[in-house]
Design a protein around this motif. Structure first.
Motif, PDB file in Angstrom:
ATOM      1  N   VAL A  43      27.305 -61.875  13.263  1.00 20.51           N
ATOM      2  CA  VAL A  43      27.935 -61.385  12.034  1.00 20.51           C
ATOM      3  C   VAL A  43      27.015 -61.773  10.875  1.00 20.51           C
ATOM      4  CG1 VAL A  43      30.370 -61.393  12.698  1.00 20.51           C
ATOM      5  CG2 VAL A  43      29.320 -63.504  11.908  1.00 20.51           C
ATOM      6  N   GLY A  46      26.231 -58.207   5.127  1.00 23.03           N
ATOM      7  CA  GLY A  46      26.099 -57.851   3.717  1.00 23.03           C
ATOM      8  C   GLY A  46      25.089 -58.797   3.092  1.00 23.03           C
ATOM      9  N   LEU A 333      22.579 -65.059   3.716  1.00 23.60           N
ATOM     10  CA  LEU A 333      21.164 -64.655   3.854  1.00 23.60           C
ATOM     11  C   LEU A 333      20.387 -64.935   2.567  1.00 23.60           C
ATOM     12  CD1 LEU A 333      21.715 -61.383   5.919  1.00 23.60           C
ATOM     13  CD2 LEU A 333      20.645 -63.497   6.713  1.00 23.60           C
TER      14      LEU A 333
HETATM   15  C1  FAD Z   1      32.731 -64.443   9.615  1.00 16.45           C
HETATM   16  C2  FAD Z   1      31.350 -64.497   9.045  1.00 16.45           C
HETATM   17  C3  FAD Z   1      30.879 -63.469   8.241  1.00 16.45           C
HETATM   18  C4  FAD Z   1      29.599 -63.539   7.690  1.00 16.45           C
HETATM   19  N1  FAD Z   1      29.179 -62.554   6.841  1.00 16.45           N
HETATM   20  C5  FAD Z   1      27.998 -62.683   6.210  1.00 16.45           C
HETATM   21  C6  FAD Z   1      27.542 -61.706   5.299  1.00 16.45           C
HETATM   22  O1  FAD Z   1      28.172 -60.686   5.068  1.00 16.45           O
HETATM   23  N2  FAD Z   1      26.333 -61.903   4.701  1.00 16.45           N
HETATM   24  C7  FAD Z   1      25.581 -62.997   4.962  1.00 16.45           C
HETATM   25  O2  FAD Z   1      24.507 -63.143   4.353  1.00 16.45           O
HETATM   26  N3  FAD Z   1      25.966 -63.904   5.853  1.00 16.45           N
HETATM   27  C8  FAD Z   1      27.149 -63.781   6.474  1.00 16.45           C
HETATM   28  N4  FAD Z   1      27.522 -64.705   7.392  1.00 16.45           N
HETATM   29  C9  FAD Z   1      26.595 -65.798   7.753  1.00 16.45           C
HETATM   30  C10 FAD Z   1      25.497 -65.282   8.664  1.00 16.45           C
HETATM   31  O3  FAD Z   1      25.992 -64.738   9.834  1.00 16.45           O
HETATM   32  C11 FAD Z   1      24.534 -66.373   9.025  1.00 16.45           C
HETATM   33  O4  FAD Z   1      24.374 -67.242   7.964  1.00 16.45           O
HETATM   34  C12 FAD Z   1      23.192 -65.836   9.370  1.00 16.45           C
HETATM   35  O5  FAD Z   1      23.289 -64.810  10.318  1.00 16.45           O
HETATM   36  C13 FAD Z   1      22.280 -66.904   9.881  1.00 16.45           C
HETATM   37  O6  FAD Z   1      22.733 -67.388  11.129  1.00 16.45           O
HETATM   38  P1  FAD Z   1      21.850 -68.498  11.821  1.00 16.45           P
HETATM   39  O7  FAD Z   1      20.523 -67.907  12.119  1.00 16.45           O
HETATM   40  O8  FAD Z   1      21.921 -69.723  11.007  1.00 16.45           O
HETATM   41  O9  FAD Z   1      22.656 -68.804  13.163  1.00 16.45           O
HETATM   42  P2  FAD Z   1      22.792 -67.980  14.540  1.00 16.45           P
HETATM   43  O10 FAD Z   1      22.765 -66.516  14.332  1.00 16.45           O
HETATM   44  O11 FAD Z   1      23.991 -68.562  15.213  1.00 16.45           O
HETATM   45  O12 FAD Z   1      21.491 -68.373  15.347  1.00 16.45           O
HETATM   46  C14 FAD Z   1      21.347 -69.617  15.978  1.00 16.45           C
HETATM   47  C15 FAD Z   1      20.131 -69.587  16.880  1.00 16.45           C
HETATM   48  O13 FAD Z   1      19.928 -70.887  17.429  1.00 16.45           O
HETATM   49  C16 FAD Z   1      19.801 -70.799  18.833  1.00 16.45           C
HETATM   50  N5  FAD Z   1      20.268 -72.051  19.424  1.00 16.45           N
HETATM   51  C17 FAD Z   1      21.371 -72.759  19.116  1.00 16.45           C
HETATM   52  N6  FAD Z   1      21.443 -73.863  19.869  1.00 16.45           N
HETATM   53  C18 FAD Z   1      20.354 -73.857  20.662  1.00 16.45           C
HETATM   54  C19 FAD Z   1      19.848 -74.725  21.674  1.00 16.45           C
HETATM   55  N7  FAD Z   1      20.494 -75.843  22.035  1.00 16.45           N
HETATM   56  N8  FAD Z   1      18.697 -74.388  22.296  1.00 16.45           N
HETATM   57  C20 FAD Z   1      18.017 -73.266  21.956  1.00 16.45           C
HETATM   58  N9  FAD Z   1      18.442 -72.419  21.020  1.00 16.45           N
HETATM   59  C21 FAD Z   1      19.600 -72.708  20.382  1.00 16.45           C
HETATM   60  C22 FAD Z   1      20.627 -69.582  19.208  1.00 16.45           C
HETATM   61  O14 FAD Z   1      20.251 -69.078  20.467  1.00 16.45           O
HETATM   62  C23 FAD Z   1      20.255 -68.642  18.060  1.00 16.45           C
HETATM   63  O15 FAD Z   1      19.016 -68.039  18.331  1.00 16.45           O
HETATM   64  C24 FAD Z   1      28.775 -64.639   7.974  1.00 16.45           C
HETATM   65  C25 FAD Z   1      29.220 -65.656   8.821  1.00 16.45           C
HETATM   66  C26 FAD Z   1      30.504 -65.600   9.345  1.00 16.45           C
HETATM   67  C27 FAD Z   1      30.954 -66.722  10.230  1.00 16.45           C
END
Ligand code: FAD
Length: 504
Positions: A43, A46, A333
């Motif tokens: 997710v 936006g 983001l």
């Molecule tokens: C309900 C909801 C709605 C959202 N809507 C928006 C929005 O509209 N706009 C916006 O900007 N943001 C939004 N966000 C936030 C957004 O989804 C995230 O901030 C953004 O996608 C970044 O995610 P991330 O890369 O931090 O985490 P993730 O996408 O969870 O990626 C984590 C990564 O770490 C890896 N990983 C984790 N643990 C391990 C391990 N032990 N070993 C190896 N790899 C591991 C996973 O495989 C993955 O590759 C929303 C979030 C939520 C919960």
């Protein structure tokens, strides 16, 4: 000196951080480790205008490549189905903190009654158009927009860019982290292989494997200001619905629902407080509103807050691993880009040997950025009178907005003047004073100072509105703009300067 950086995670945060580092400091090696089994959050669709600015202007990613593979659509702002007006729009170009040179007062003072056509994006949103039309009929793609992008296509596109610029990927699940004298020495994968690095970016999402788990950095909850902690998420394939050039944020009984517009898909999600409503009740309310959504929408749990420090020893957390504030203004983001850029700039300014005082500054700035978002979102909840449910009564009475007291006092006496910027809790707020004024005027918060426009002034004001309305009426919608940019003859203005260089 930092020469080798390991990024843990290949969600949008890990990929943006990795690309930012490699693109700006080509001599360092960047190695991304990610677990296909855990996957990405899926997710986050936006954005704010900071996101395209970071990708295209700061990193120099080719617009043609990005638009071809990630297939984003344009977002001019958020339509809030909120407050006593029932609806008002927050655009990315000033509506209220702006003044026509032939009028004595800022726009905000003319918007008590009607809240529309105070800027071109406001008029475009009203007409469902994305851009004004140029004399040759083509869209005038001004940078006052953000993007809607499906998370899967975004991650895939970023991965292709990362591989192109020489970032190495390893698939595997990190089982533990080995401590060394300067912090983390290596991560150990489930297959027992070790990967060493000088520096680690923790982009492991909510698991926060390095900063939260290995280094045990404390977490500061924002639960006194933001009560929502879950979302049900589900969308459907578009049929007859027009592609709207904005996100909708709609008041629900125990929270709010987003509507995000992709070319072929409409994405809906209901953000709610688990203390007010169960998952099943939330899904029922969501499905009543959205009969086309899948019968069992996915439940996503989250907590709003952030780690006290994002940079501890040789680890910087970016994305959900560092902090998360619920998605009412789709800011995650934006934060990822801004934190990645700040870190890169610190490495550049220190020849990759950052000092402890730089690290302290980074930590102060990142924490302040989360507080800024918390304060802004808390105001949304505190002011919304659209529904009289137990959840919304709780928000109006109990949302902690103590940091906003000086602003609210100043506004109550002086109204929607740009001088309110000096009473913002964070003068460098990402939302600027405009964002706060939109919430105050949009929610019809009363103020003492009244400007009574003369008939001549009102005539000028209405003429400006009518002119913007006419431009927008003749504007160009999302679907037609997509056809333009996909035509072989379309020229992006970055085309001559922008190929992403290969470093290997
Ligand atoms: C309900 C909801 C709605 C959202 N809507 C928006 C929005 O509209 N706009 C916006 O900007 N943001 C939004 N966000 C936030 C957004 O989804 C995230 O901030 C953004 O996608 C970044 O995610 P991330 O890369 O931090 O985490 P993730 O996408 O969870 O990626 C984590 C990564 O770490 C890896 N990983 C984790 N643990 C391990 C391990 N032990 N070993 C190896 N790899 C591991 C996973 O495989 C993955 O590759 C929303 C979030 C939520 C919960």
């Amino acid at each position: 000196m930092i020469k080798h950086i390991l990024v843990l995670g290949a969600g949008s945060a890990g990929l943006i951080a990795g690309i930012s580092l490699k693109r700006k400091i080509p001599n360092i090696t960047v190695h991304i480790v990610r677990s296909p089994e855990i996957g990405v959050i899926g997710v986050g669709e936006g954005t704010t205008p900071h996101f395209p600015a970071h990708l295209f202007d700061y990193l120099g990613i080719s617009r043609r490549h990005f638009y071809t593979h990630a297939a984003p659509t344009w977002k001019l702002g958020v339509r809030f189905l909120w407050g006593p007006r029932g609806s008002f729009d927050f655009t990315f170009q000033p509506q209220l903190d702006s003044q026509w040179s032939d009028l004595p007062m800022a726009n905000g003072f003319y918007c008590d009654g009607e809240f529309r056509d105070a800027s071109l994006p406001s008029s475009l949103m009203h007409h469902g158009k994305a851009f004004a039309r140029q004399p040759d009929g083509s869209p005038d793609l001004q940078p006052f927009h953000a993007l809607h992008i499906e998370n899967k296509s975004l991650v895939e596109t970023l991965e292709s860019v990362a591989r192109d610029i020489g970032i190495e990927f390893t698939d595997g699940k990190v089982a533990s982290a080995e401590r060394g004298p300067g912090g983390i020495a290596a991560v150990v994968l489930e297959d027992r292989s070790r990967i060493e690095a000088d520096f680690f970016i923790d982009a492991s999402g909510f698991r926060s494997e390095l900063l939260g788990k290995a280094l045990e950095e404390s977490f500061v909850s924002f639960d006194r200001s933001l009560f929502c902690d879950r979302a049900v998420v589900g969308g459907w394939e578009r049929t007859v619905e027009p592609i709207l050039p904005y996100t909708i944020a709609e008041t629900m009984d125990s929270g709010w629902a987003w509507q995000i517009e992709h070319e072929h898909h409409i994405n809906r999600g209901y953000v709610y407080a688990s203390q007010s409503i169960s998952d099943d009740q939330a899904a029922d309310e969501f499905l009543r509103k959205n009969p086309k959504a899948p019968k069992s929408p996915r439940v996503v749990k989250f907590r709003s807050g952030c780690h006290r420090r994002h940079w501890v020893e040789n680890v910087v957390a970016i994305g959900n691993a560092g902090g998360f504030v619920e998605p009412l203004e789709a800011t995650a983001l934006m934060v990822v880009c801004s934190h990645a850029k700040n870190f890169v700039e610190m490495l550049l300014q220190s020849s990759c040997s950052p000092t402890p005082t730089m690290r302290d500054l980074y930590n102060e700035n990142t924490f302040a950025a989360w507080e800024d978002i918390r304060d802004f979102l808390a105001l949304h909840y505190r002011l919304n009178t659209a529904k009289d449910t137990p959840f919304w009564r709780h928000c109006r009475e109990d949302t902690d907005i103590s940091s906003l007291a000086p602003l609210l006092k100043f506004y109550a006496e002086n109204g929607p003047t740009g001088l309110c910027r000096y009473r913002l809790p964070k003068p460098t707020s990402a939302f600027t004073v405009e964002g706060f004024l939109v919430m105050l005027v949009g929610n019809r918060i009363p103020y003492d100072f009244k400007h009574s426009p003369t008939a001549a002034e009102l005539k000028i004001w209405q003429a400006h509105r009518a002119s913007l309305d006419a431009t927008a009426r003749n504007g160009i919608g999302v679907r037609e703009t997509l056809a333009y940019i996909r035509h072989p003859a379309w020229q992006w203005h970055d085309e001559r300067t922008m190929p992403v260089p290969r470093t290997r």
